[in-house]
Design a protein around this motif. Structure first.
Motif, PDB file in Angstrom:
ATOM      1  N   SER A  47       0.851  -1.171   0.000  1.00 44.00           N
ATOM      2  CA  SER A  47       0.000   0.000   0.000  1.00 44.00           C
ATOM      3  C   SER A  47       0.893   1.230   0.000  1.00 44.00           C
ATOM      4  O   SER A  47       1.780   1.335   0.836  1.00 44.00           O
ATOM      5  N   SER A  88      -6.504   2.989   2.796  1.00 40.48           N
ATOM      6  CA  SER A  88      -6.450   1.537   2.776  1.00 40.48           C
ATOM      7  C   SER A  88      -7.700   0.989   2.110  1.00 40.48           C
ATOM      8  O   SER A  88      -8.801   1.487   2.301  1.00 40.48           O
ATOM      9  N   LEU A  89      -7.528  -0.052   1.316  1.00 41.62           N
ATOM     10  CA  LEU A  89      -8.682  -0.706   0.698  1.00 41.62           C
ATOM     11  C   LEU A  89      -8.903  -2.060   1.351  1.00 41.62           C
ATOM     12  O   LEU A  89      -9.502  -2.955   0.763  1.00 41.62           O
ATOM     13  N   PRO A 149     -14.603   0.562  -3.867  1.00 35.85           N
ATOM     14  CA  PRO A 149     -13.381  -0.200  -4.135  1.00 35.85           C
ATOM     15  C   PRO A 149     -13.081  -1.252  -3.057  1.00 35.85           C
ATOM     16  O   PRO A 149     -12.561  -2.320  -3.384  1.00 35.85           O
ATOM     17  N   VAL A 150     -13.428  -0.974  -1.820  1.00 35.76           N
ATOM     18  CA  VAL A 150     -13.127  -1.930  -0.746  1.00 35.76           C
ATOM     19  C   VAL A 150     -13.893  -3.239  -0.959  1.00 35.76           C
ATOM     20  O   VAL A 150     -13.337  -4.333  -0.821  1.00 35.76           O
ATOM     21  N   VAL A 153     -12.377  -5.140  -3.759  1.00 36.62           N
ATOM     22  CA  VAL A 153     -11.184  -5.877  -3.311  1.00 36.62           C
ATOM     23  C   VAL A 153     -11.604  -7.149  -2.562  1.00 36.62           C
ATOM     24  O   VAL A 153     -11.009  -8.215  -2.747  1.00 36.62           O
ATOM     25  N   LYS A 188     -12.567   3.395  -9.687  1.00 31.55           N
ATOM     26  CA  LYS A 188     -12.135   2.134  -9.062  1.00 31.55           C
ATOM     27  C   LYS A 188     -10.711   1.783  -9.485  1.00 31.55           C
ATOM     28  O   LYS A 188      -9.888   1.401  -8.656  1.00 31.55           O
ATOM     29  N   ALA A 229      -8.325   3.987  -7.692  1.00 31.39           N
ATOM     30  CA  ALA A 229      -8.214   3.664  -6.263  1.00 31.39           C
ATOM     31  C   ALA A 229      -7.339   2.422  -6.063  1.00 31.39           C
ATOM     32  O   ALA A 229      -6.501   2.381  -5.156  1.00 31.39           O
ATOM     33  N   LEU A 230      -7.521   1.428  -6.913  1.00 34.50           N
ATOM     34  CA  LEU A 230      -6.700   0.215  -6.803  1.00 34.50           C
ATOM     35  C   LEU A 230      -5.234   0.548  -7.070  1.00 34.50           C
ATOM     36  O   LEU A 230      -4.342   0.120  -6.320  1.00 34.50           O
ATOM     37  N   ALA A 258      -3.578   2.242  -4.235  1.00 34.33           N
ATOM     38  CA  ALA A 258      -3.333   1.354  -3.092  1.00 34.33           C
ATOM     39  C   ALA A 258      -2.303   0.273  -3.435  1.00 34.33           C
ATOM     40  O   ALA A 258      -2.030  -0.601  -2.622  1.00 34.33           O
TER      41      ALA A 258
END
Ligand SMILES: *Cc1c(COP(=O)(O)O)cnc(C)c1O
Length: 249
Positions: A3, A9-10, A56-57, A60, A81, A84-85, A88
């Motif tokens: 990360s 954090s995801l 996004p969480v 994941v 998305k 965001a990935l 992270a």
């Protein structure tokens, strides 16, 4: 999972990952049964997790549970998305575009959506091809066909797509991989007619264009088993994957 320092954090919470895993087992069991009824190999069907209603969480969490293909219906959300990935430090899975694509949003998804499933008109196909060519890309797409004839649904009518097929196949910036279709809700008999119609239409387009057209994207949470029985190779599952409110019984 690495990360980068400032990225949020995801990390999904454990109970949610367990929930998505359990759902996935139930889905795979149903998929297996549908494939057995149709005499098909389970490996011939790809599950796409439609993450449009989650963040996004949760996406994941679904990756952790085993999903390798995701789909979004809005360009901005698909890009959000993926960004965001990336922020992270998580390697992005395949994300397909499955929703209405306005011409002014094409550039957002070019090179980012792995497969644009929602090419719903010849003008959109031409616009995507032109922009892709400019970027030196040949973009994989599906032709979205309105097989059921519902007024509320977008897509090529069967006659339109038959007439346009050869011209579309010749566009240099797209590579047509198959057909996508949606069935009317809450009507299993009509869903079956729609999916078998989509399969037959894809066969006709194969003959007309000489393309392999291996992908038939049919089936959502409520009707994916019928779609698999009728030959779908790609099912798009949203609520059944992510939502505890979706009733599995
Ligand atoms: C939302 C959506 C899905 C998933 O629908 P569910 O009923 O939640 O499984 C599939 N395909 C398209 C085009 C969608 O917009």
């Amino acid at each position: 999972m690495s990360s980068s320092k400032d990225a949020p954090s995801l990390e999904p919470d454990g109970p949610y990952v367990s929930f998505v895993r359990q759902r996935r087992s139930a889905i795979l069991e149903r998929l297996g049964d549908a494939c057995a009824r149709a005499g098909r190999d389970v490996a011939s069907v790809t599950l796409a997790a439609v993450s449009k209603t989650v963040g996004p969480v949760e996406a994941v969490a679904a990756m952790r549970a085993g999903y390798e293909v995701f789909a979004e219906n809005r360009p901005q959300e698909l890009v959000r998305k993926l960004d965001a990935l990336a922020a992270a430090g998580i390697e992005a899975p395949r994300f397909d575009m499955i929703g209405n694509l306005q011409k002014n949003k094409i550039n957002q998804v070019l090179g980012r959506a792995s497969l644009i499933q929602s090419i719903s008109s010849a003008t959109l196909a031409q616009a995507v091809s032109k922009r892709a060519e400019r970027e030196g890309l040949r973009v994989p797409v599906l032709l979205e066909c309105n097989v059921s004839g519902e007024q509320s649904k977008v897509g090529f009518s069967p006659d339109e797509v038959r007439e346009a097929a050869e011209g579309l196949a010749a566009l240099p910036g797209i590579r047509i991989e198959g057909v996508m279709s949606m069935a009317p809700a809450h009507d299993p008999a009509e869903a079956r007619r729609t999916f078998s119609g989509a399969r037959e239409l894809a066969e006709e387009l194969r003959d007309r264009t000489g393309l392999a057209l291996p992908v038939l994207s049919c089936g959502m949470s409520d009707d994916f088993e019928i779609a698999v029985e009728e030959g779908s190779t790609l099912v798009r599952l949203g609520r059944i994957v992510f939502s505890a409110d979706y009733d599995l019984s």
